[in-house]
Design an enzyme around this catalytic site. Sequence first.
Site, mmCIF file in Angstrom:
data_model
loop_
_atom_site.group_PDB
_atom_site.id
_atom_site.type_symbol
_atom_site.label_atom_id
_atom_site.label_comp_id
_atom_site.label_asym_id
_atom_site.label_seq_id
_atom_site.Cartn_x
_atom_site.Cartn_y
_atom_site.Cartn_z
ATOM 1 N N LEU A 6 0.848 -0.985 -0.015
ATOM 2 C CA LEU A 6 -0.049 -0.075 0.077
ATOM 3 C C LEU A 6 0.978 1.288 0.041
ATOM 4 O O LEU A 6 1.761 1.574 0.687
ATOM 5 C CB LEU A 6 -0.721 -0.040 1.291
ATOM 6 C CG LEU A 6 -1.431 1.313 1.634
ATOM 7 C CD1 LEU A 6 -2.883 1.446 0.169
ATOM 8 C CD2 LEU A 6 -2.671 0.983 2.725
ATOM 9 N N GLY A 9 -0.334 8.243 -1.630
ATOM 10 C CA GLY A 9 0.050 9.281 -2.798
ATOM 11 C C GLY A 9 0.599 8.603 -4.001
ATOM 12 O O GLY A 9 1.913 9.032 -4.445
ATOM 13 N N SER A 11 -0.267 8.617 -7.150
ATOM 14 C CA SER A 11 -0.935 8.929 -8.496
ATOM 15 C C SER A 11 0.199 9.557 -9.215
ATOM 16 O O SER A 11 -0.182 9.731 -10.728
ATOM 17 C CB SER A 11 -2.188 9.927 -8.153
ATOM 18 O OG SER A 11 -1.867 11.014 -7.476
ATOM 19 N N GLY A 13 4.568 11.311 -9.468
ATOM 20 C CA GLY A 13 5.842 11.397 -8.749
ATOM 21 C C GLY A 13 6.354 10.253 -8.237
ATOM 22 O O GLY A 13 6.454 9.169 -9.026
ATOM 23 N N TYR A 142 9.035 22.574 6.265
ATOM 24 C CA TYR A 142 9.195 21.157 5.304
ATOM 25 C C TYR A 142 10.518 20.407 6.181
ATOM 26 O O TYR A 142 10.161 19.060 6.389
ATOM 27 C CB TYR A 142 9.733 21.435 4.069
ATOM 28 C CG TYR A 142 9.946 20.171 3.007
ATOM 29 C CD1 TYR A 142 8.567 19.433 2.647
ATOM 30 C CD2 TYR A 142 10.800 19.668 2.806
ATOM 31 C CE1 TYR A 142 8.639 18.482 1.871
ATOM 32 C CE2 TYR A 142 10.995 18.539 1.887
ATOM 33 C CZ TYR A 142 9.856 17.652 1.627
ATOM 34 O OH TYR A 142 9.946 16.875 0.947
#
Length: 266
Positions: A6, A9, A11, A13, A142
């Site tokens: 699993l 994100g 979809s 990159g 970040y």
Amino acid sequence: MSKVVLITGGSSGIGKSIGEYLTQNSYTVYGTSRSAEKYVNHPFKIIALDVKNVDSIKKAVAQVVLAEGKIDVLINNAGVGITGPIEEIPAEEIQHNFDTNFFGPINVIKAVLPEMRKHNSGLIINITSIAGFMGLPYRGIYSASKGALELLTEAFRIELKDFNINMANIAPGDFATNIAAGRYHAPLKDTSPYKKYGSVLNDIDEHVDNSSDPIAVAKQVLKVIETKKPKIHYKVGAFMQKFSIVLKFILPDSVYEKMLINHYKL
């Protein structure tokens, strides 16, 4: 039976690159997106999951377990970028970044752990960042969110050792992805006292645009999955990006800080 993976994100990159590569290597892969309906013809199955929504996380995990009976590997890849002078970044954007990059992975981990414990096995890989090893100017939020995830893994590994569940971090440097498109950046203001932010932002974008193919991260993921006893920290990126972490630990703080100031021309 192939291992079930699993990826949050998945979809585009790095997540998409990991999913495609693992699919090619005979793994059963489920990626996630908040808008799963857009990815009907994706190279691997995409299911709905929003890392900021605990109910959404539980439903996605239950969906995979119902279909496959297990989750062997979780890859916490979903994340968002953020830039700007810390003073000028709105509190809600800071919260959004931590909700996605830090609290989201924690909640996904919590959702899969009971399933992994049932099978007395499992692997969790957190995709962090080389930026998480140092406080980078105008990328401080970040750096902080990814650095927090790095440290979390160190504690989690010890807590999970009795259940035969492993956890590892993979910290990429700059790779050619669409992260800049979805990144929040504090607006450039003529009235701002942080006049050098604009040049740093241009430098960050240039590095991403001229970066390597994320397949390098995907290959590292496969190596970690197929390693019997994964290490805690892995780094993937250009030599100088990885070497900057070594310098962080061997140079005096003041020297390393000066090196960053010179690098960003601040």
